[in-house]
Design a protein around this motif. Structure first.
Motif, short mmCIF file in Angstrom:
data_model
loop_
_atom_site.label_atom_id
_atom_site.label_comp_id
_atom_site.label_asym_id
_atom_site.label_seq_id
_atom_site.Cartn_x
_atom_site.Cartn_y
_atom_site.Cartn_z
N GLN A 61 0.81 -1.21 0.00
CA GLN A 61 0.00 0.00 0.00
C GLN A 61 0.85 1.27 0.00
OE1 GLN A 61 -2.41 -0.59 3.50
NE2 GLN A 61 -3.98 -1.71 2.38
N ASP A 62 2.14 1.15 0.17
CA ASP A 62 3.02 2.31 0.24
C ASP A 62 3.42 2.74 -1.17
OD1 ASP A 62 5.73 3.75 0.47
OD2 ASP A 62 5.04 3.65 2.55
N GLU A 63 2.94 3.93 -1.57
CA GLU A 63 3.16 4.40 -2.94
C GLU A 63 4.65 4.61 -3.24
OE1 GLU A 63 0.74 7.78 -3.88
OE2 GLU A 63 -1.05 6.81 -3.06
N TYR A 64 5.41 5.05 -2.25
CA TYR A 64 6.85 5.30 -2.47
C TYR A 64 7.60 3.99 -2.72
CZ TYR A 64 11.41 7.49 -1.89
OH TYR A 64 12.69 7.94 -2.10
N VAL A 65 7.28 2.96 -1.94
CA VAL A 65 7.90 1.64 -2.14
C VAL A 65 7.52 1.10 -3.51
CG1 VAL A 65 8.03 -0.74 -1.33
CG2 VAL A 65 8.03 1.13 0.32
N LEU A 66 6.24 1.24 -3.87
CA LEU A 66 5.78 0.76 -5.17
C LEU A 66 6.49 1.49 -6.31
CD1 LEU A 66 1.94 0.42 -4.52
CD2 LEU A 66 3.65 -1.41 -4.62
N GLU A 67 6.74 2.80 -6.12
CA GLU A 67 7.44 3.59 -7.13
C GLU A 67 8.87 3.07 -7.34
OE1 GLU A 67 9.18 8.06 -7.17
OE2 GLU A 67 7.08 7.87 -6.54
N ILE A 68 9.52 2.67 -6.25
CA ILE A 68 10.90 2.20 -6.34
C ILE A 68 11.00 0.76 -6.84
CG2 ILE A 68 12.97 1.67 -4.98
CD1 ILE A 68 12.20 4.04 -3.18
N LEU A 69 10.19 -0.13 -6.28
CA LEU A 69 10.29 -1.57 -6.61
C LEU A 69 9.40 -1.99 -7.77
CD1 LEU A 69 10.40 -3.19 -3.06
CD2 LEU A 69 12.31 -2.55 -4.53
N GLY A 70 8.35 -1.23 -8.05
CA GLY A 70 7.40 -1.60 -9.09
C GLY A 70 6.37 -2.59 -8.54
N GLU A 71 5.41 -2.92 -9.37
CA GLU A 71 4.36 -3.87 -8.99
C GLU A 71 4.36 -5.05 -9.94
OE1 GLU A 71 0.46 -2.39 -7.50
OE2 GLU A 71 1.16 -0.53 -8.41
#
Length: 145
Positions: A61-71
């Motif tokens: 749910q963390d947008e910053y983590v998703l931005e760095i690692l991708g989905e």
């Protein structure tokens, strides 16, 4: 009259080494089956724990983590650390390797359980490539600060 000499079967000629070897191999196979089921059971118990599930939920749910690692973000190995439960109390100090299409990281969780409620003192992600630490409990921290 013909004399027929009946030849002994392969097993009757070789039983002296087949039986001990077969018994040892059976014991070794059973040991590894037991060990594998024990590891699977412990791993299953840990991955079904609330700290594990809540950490992965916060990461996803963390947008910053998703931005760095991708989905999508997935686990990337075996969780390490310590989980203990006794009555309505518990303690967690675990790390979970994760990965996304764009990178790898580890999630760290430290918390205690009292009266069926988990309270986390620390829950953060460390990005493998940059060593950046991202706090999942409310604020973001960067090495540049």
């Amino acid at each position: 009259m013909e004399n027929h000499v009946q030849q002994k079967s392969w097993f009757s000629r070789n039983w002296g080494w087949v039986v001990p070897l077969g018994g040892c191999l059976t014991i070794i196979v059973l040991f590894f089956v037991f060990l594998g089921s024990l590891i699977f059971g412990v791993s299953e118990l840990m991955t079904e724990s609330d700290p594990y599930k809540e950490a992965l939920l916060k990461v996803r749910q963390d947008e910053y983590v998703l931005e760095i690692l991708g989905e999508p973000i997935e686990t990337n190995g075996i969780m390490q650390g310590e989980l203990s439960f006794k009555n309505n109390t518990g303690k967690a100090d675990i790390s979970i390797p994760i990965k996304g299409p764009d990178g790898k990281a580890k999630v760290y969780v430290i918390g205690t359980k009292q009266n069926e409620q988990w309270v986390y003192s620390e829950m953060y992600v460390i990005i493998s490539e940059t060593d950046e630490q991202i706090d999942l409990l409310g604020y973001k921290e960067n090495d540049d600060n």
